[in-house]
Design an enzyme around this catalytic site. Structure first.
Site, PDB file in Angstrom:
ATOM      1  N   GLU A   1       0.872  -1.161   0.000  1.00 19.73           N
ATOM      2  CA  GLU A   1       0.000   0.000   0.000  1.00 19.73           C
ATOM      3  C   GLU A   1       0.914   1.217   0.000  1.00 19.73           C
ATOM      4  O   GLU A   1       1.826   1.292   0.830  1.00 19.73           O
ATOM      5  CB  GLU A   1      -0.876   0.007   1.256  1.00 19.73           C
ATOM      6  CG  GLU A   1      -1.895   1.126   1.227  1.00 19.73           C
ATOM      7  CD  GLU A   1      -2.631   1.311   2.550  1.00 19.73           C
ATOM      8  OE1 GLU A   1      -2.223   0.687   3.549  1.00 19.73           O
ATOM      9  OE2 GLU A   1      -3.605   2.085   2.562  1.00 19.73           O
TER      10      GLU A   1
ATOM     11  N   LYS B   1       4.471  -0.408  10.880  1.00 16.69           N
ATOM     12  CA  LYS B   1       4.408   0.862  10.194  1.00 16.69           C
ATOM     13  C   LYS B   1       4.072   1.987  11.182  1.00 16.69           C
ATOM     14  O   LYS B   1       4.654   3.065  11.150  1.00 16.69           O
ATOM     15  CB  LYS B   1       3.309   0.756   9.136  1.00 16.69           C
ATOM     16  CG  LYS B   1       3.603   1.508   7.861  1.00 16.69           C
ATOM     17  CD  LYS B   1       2.513   1.272   6.839  1.00 16.69           C
ATOM     18  CE  LYS B   1       2.893   0.210   5.827  1.00 16.69           C
ATOM     19  NZ  LYS B   1       1.871   0.038   4.783  1.00 16.69           N
TER      20      LYS B   1
ATOM     21  N   ARG C   1       5.493 -13.433   9.226  1.00 15.04           N
ATOM     22  CA  ARG C   1       6.243 -12.230   8.895  1.00 15.04           C
ATOM     23  C   ARG C   1       7.576 -12.249   9.633  1.00 15.04           C
ATOM     24  O   ARG C   1       7.769 -12.972  10.603  1.00 15.04           O
ATOM     25  CB  ARG C   1       5.443 -10.990   9.254  1.00 15.04           C
ATOM     26  CG  ARG C   1       5.178 -10.869  10.745  1.00 15.04           C
ATOM     27  CD  ARG C   1       4.760  -9.472  11.218  1.00 15.04           C
ATOM     28  NE  ARG C   1       4.668  -8.490  10.183  1.00 15.04           N
ATOM     29  CZ  ARG C   1       3.536  -7.878   9.831  1.00 15.04           C
ATOM     30  NH1 ARG C   1       2.407  -8.206  10.430  1.00 15.04           N
ATOM     31  NH2 ARG C   1       3.530  -6.957   8.915  1.00 15.04           N
TER      32      ARG C   1
END
Length: 786
Positions: free
Chosen positions: A39, A276, A266
């Site tokens: 994104e 983030k 992850r």
RNA sequence: UGGCCCGUCGUCUAAGGGCAAGACACCGGUCUUUGGAACCGGCGAUGGUGGUUCGAAUCCACCCGGGCCAACCA
């Protein structure tokens, strides 16, 4: 390439590669197509690198392709700026998407059409409840949701409303489009998820064309399907979303072979944060200097620090791909960096914390050129000249007034070699009369030691140095881990991860470097000129570590970043690692009595017949409560048991077969398997009468589950009758023992674990048909007997 | 708390009924004009309890522990 070679072998392939291998054998997809779908609302970090390496790596290995797709469905947070930064970072990492650059926003029209199709099919509706009302009506993990008043609007009304949503007739939040699935689903995501919301916002690509925007769950699977992705890889937290992914694709009519989602763990690294949100805070609150602060795990930060992209690829390769949440030791990144840089980085010299050394016996005005190779271990390495005059800088840490045992560096009266130069002896120590600090050393040098060792004594240490005459002043930025603790998120009540910031994560020193590092050198890779891109100029400062020019570097004011230090066995000896206090997370050992499962108990409450059987199995057949529980947890399982029991009367035996072997073939929704109870009973019969071994019977059962064939037919067709004839088995046993003579000797010497090896070999050679009890006996006789 | 996912050396990852393997870390040693590199050696694990099996890290059951989900974020 070199990092890929390990993967070429069949063994040890990760679960995703195993799945793809299987699909390729089946010829399921024409081509392997993956994608990396960031994104554009932030910078890429080392966690993304794992996904990038996986997706692009897979495409490379399987000769497929990997798309770069910007998942830009939220106009509020996304920005053009990020799309270019992300592309630069991926290229820097060493991957290329060729022509396959896509944007979710380009699919808005197609997505909209799918949404209308869903409405027409009665699978979606416009809900005019407020955000709060919807949330409230969704229920909780333990309570089912309930419908809002709009759930049963007509198709016509839904279509009309949805079109007017698109046309911009409504304010933000007035309506949403929702799937019509199941408000009582145990998976919260399936409780009529929202597909579209109204946002009168300018989108950085589609401008003001749209005022409704799709949400992730609706958009992502369609993006994958539109692009013909074969394997859609994402992280573990999307596990729950797989169900909606499949639902939409099925409802939208995408046929197999279509894209499927697979989840992997992850990347986490200790002493760092990778979310983030937290990265944004570190930047915004000024804890670091920006997105490219070399202490940050962002790709921009790592690049600025000087970490080579190959090191990051190597790390990802070392870490692997699996489904278990894990946190990787930061030391692995250090290793990967050193491993990458060691063979290529030119060896040069610089002094971080200078201490002046005066050679008292050096003739005034004399200079000497010392030839020094950039890669001393490599024959024919390019060289540069180091100019030695009467004064040099050495590292302050390389001298001590009272040397501890094992000290190999300088001390009063001691000798060391100046790297590529002479052996010197410390004759005198000059200290500051006020502070007592050592400010200068007076040394003499041994003329006979250039390029050779003295014969009468051993010189223990070699020191790096910079000529005081022509060294260049430089700034060094020494980075350490950003946080003091391995898990910065582990904070007490009302604490914050920023509490754990390491105040010493950046230490700046001023010292000296040899001129080649600033002026450049035509023959040295990485330092060919002052105008080089900073991260291209990576060198080893001998005995100190790997360094790179910072972006702030200029020939007038040189600045170097320490990428990573060298392995330092001396430092470890002097400051042994503080035994990190580990909180004991292991579970207390308590013996717990197994219980009847609540879920199955609920099923019986709803089905009196099962409840009756549960009691009967215990009372009449003498089965344990636990066995009876499992056997009556669903109609399908219980019927299997009943059917098998009608053929083979031994309740204990049949119950074991059903519980341990047959029940797994009952579908998740309780669908009956391809075989029935009677067939299972027959199979148990065949084991009991010795026709087939148990091992073979399990294989037969597996085949029954796929083909639905009768057990006798399978046994007949594949001639699986048990082999219990010693005449046949003895030669096999002896063949195995002679082939594995060494192992047999090992066994006799005491390694009992090896018995399984022999057993397994014999069984394999008999096609699993051998009577194991007999084989065991024969083997034991020969291994232990004589 | 309902559902789903996951537990193998200190760390990461293999083995998916038959010899618990590799890497990092750690500890020794050899060598060395980088206390680097290289080379040699060592330490070290199947969360627990029952069950199935000739044989279980692997299959079954229960328990324990960790993670994810109740955004009109992704």
């Amino acid at each position: 390439m070199e990092e890929l070679s390990r993967r070429q072998s069949t063994a040890g392939r990760d679960f995703i590669r195993q799945i793809i291998d299987r699909h390729r054998e089946e010829g399921r997809y024409e081509e392997i197509v993956t994608r990396f779908p960031p994104e554009p609302n932030g910078y890429l970090h080392i966690g993304h690198a794992k996904s990038i390496c996986l997706n692009f790596g897979l495409a490379r290995e399987y000769g497929g392709r990997c798309h770069l797709r910007f998942d830009d469905t939220n106009p509020l947070t996304e920005d053009e700026e990020f799309t270019s930064a992300i592309q630069r970072d991926i290229r820097w990492l060493g991957f290329d998407w060729g022509p396959h650059l896509y944007f979710a926003s380009d699919y808005f029209e197609r997505m909209y059409q799918v949404a209308e199709d869903l409405i027409r099919a009665g699978k979606a509706y416009v809900d005019s409840s407020s955000e709060e009302e919807i949330r409230e009506a969704r229920g909780t993990v333990t309570e089912p949701g309930r419908p809002t008043p709009y759930r049963d609007r007509s198709v016509e009304e839904n279509l009309d409303l949805f079109r007017r949503m698109r046309a911009g007739e409504f304010e933000d939040g007035a309506h949403v489009l929702r799937a019509k699935i199941d408000l009582a689903s145990p998976n919260m995501i399936m409780r009529d998820p929202v597909f579209y919301r109204i946002r009168h916002a300018h989108h950085y690509r589609s401008g003001d064309d749209w005022c409704i925007y799709p949400l992730y769950d609706f958009a992502h699977c369609l993006e994958d399907a539109f692009e013909g992705i074969s394997h859609s890889l994402c992280t573990l937290e999307f596990d729950n979303n797989r169900e909606i992914y499949d639902w939409i694709l099925d409802e939208a009519g995408f046929q197999e072979p279509r894209t499927h989602q697979y989840e992997f763990a992850r990347l986490n690294l200790d002493y760092w944060v990778l979310s983030k949100r937290k990265l944004i805070r570190l930047v915004r609150e000024g804890h670091v200097s920006g997105w490219d602060d070399p202490r940050l795990p962002t790709l921009a930060g790592l690049r600025r620090r000087g970490v080579p992209p190959a090191a990051i690829r190597l790390l990802c390769d070392m870490v692997g791909v699996a489904k278990a949440n894990s946190t990787v030791d930061l030391g692995k990144l250090d290793y990967a960096i050193r491993e990458t840089l060691n063979p290529t980085a030119p060896r040069t010299m610089g002094v971080l914390n200078p201490l002046r050394v005066v050679l008292t016996d050096w003739p005034r005005g004399r200079t000497e050129e010392l030839e020094a190779p950039f890669l001393p271990d490599r024959p024919g390495s390019p060289t540069r000249n180091l100019t030695l005059a009467g004064e040099v800088w050495i590292e302050a840490d390389d001298f001590t007034q009272d040397p501890p045992p094992g000290w190999k560096r300088l001390s009063p009266g001691g000798e060391v070699r100046l790297r590529h130069g002479y052996v010197i002896r410390c004759d005198e120590v000059i200290t500051d009369p006020e502070t007592g600090r050592v400010v200068e050393l007076r040394c003499s040098h041994d003329r006979g030691t250039l390029g050779r060792n003295p014969e009468d004594r051993k010189i223990g240490g070699t020191l790096h140095w910079v000529s005081a005459r022509d060294g260049v002043a430089a700034e060094f930025r020494l980075y350490d881990r950003l946080f003091r603790v391995a898990d910065p998120d582990d904070v007490p009540e009302e604490g914050d991860f920023t509490d754990h910031l390491n105040p010493d994560s950046l230490v700046v020193t001023r010292g000296w470097v040899e001129p080649a590092l600033v002026q450049g050198h035509p023959d040295a890779p990485g330092i060919s000129g002052p105008e080089d891109a900073p991260w291209e100029a990576r060198v080893q400062l001998e005995r100190l570590g790997y360094f790179a020019r910072d972006v702030d570097f200029t020939p007038e004011a040189p600045v170097f970043n320490r990428i990573v230090g060298l392995r330092d066995t001396w430092a470890k000896r002097v400051t042994p690692k503080a035994p990190e206090e580990k909180t004991d997370t292991s579970a207390p050992i308590v013996a717990v009595a197994p219980r009847v499962s609540d879920a199955r108990s609920a099923v019986r409450d709803a089905d009196p017949e099962l409840a009756t059987r549960f009691e009967r199995y215990q009372a009449e057949m003498g089965l344990s409560e636990l066995d009876a529980d499992v056997l009556t947890g669903s109609r399908a399982v219980s019927d299997l048991f009943e059917g098998a029991l009608a053929v083979h009367g031994d309740a204990k035996e049949v119950s074991a077969w059903v519980i341990n072997e047959a029940a797994r073939f009952v579908g998740e929704e309780g669908e009956a398997p391809a075989f029935d109870g009677a067939a299972l009973g027959t199979l148990v019969d065949r084991v009991a009468d010795g026709t087939v071994s148990r091992r073979v019977a399990k294989e037969v059962l597996g085949e029954m589950a796929t083909s639905g064939d009768d057990p006798d037919a399978i046994i007949e067709a594949r001639s699986l009758t048990q082999q219990a004839d010693p005449e046949v088995l003895i030669p096999v046993v002896e063949a195995v023992l002679s082939e594995f003579a060494e192992k047999a000797a090992e066994f006799r010497a005491g390694n009992r674990n090896l018995f399984g090896l022999f057993m397994g070999q014999v069984m394999r050679r008999s096609g699993g048909k051998a009577d194991p009890a007999l084989v065991r006996e024969l083997l034991t006789e020969r291994l232990e007997g004589g």
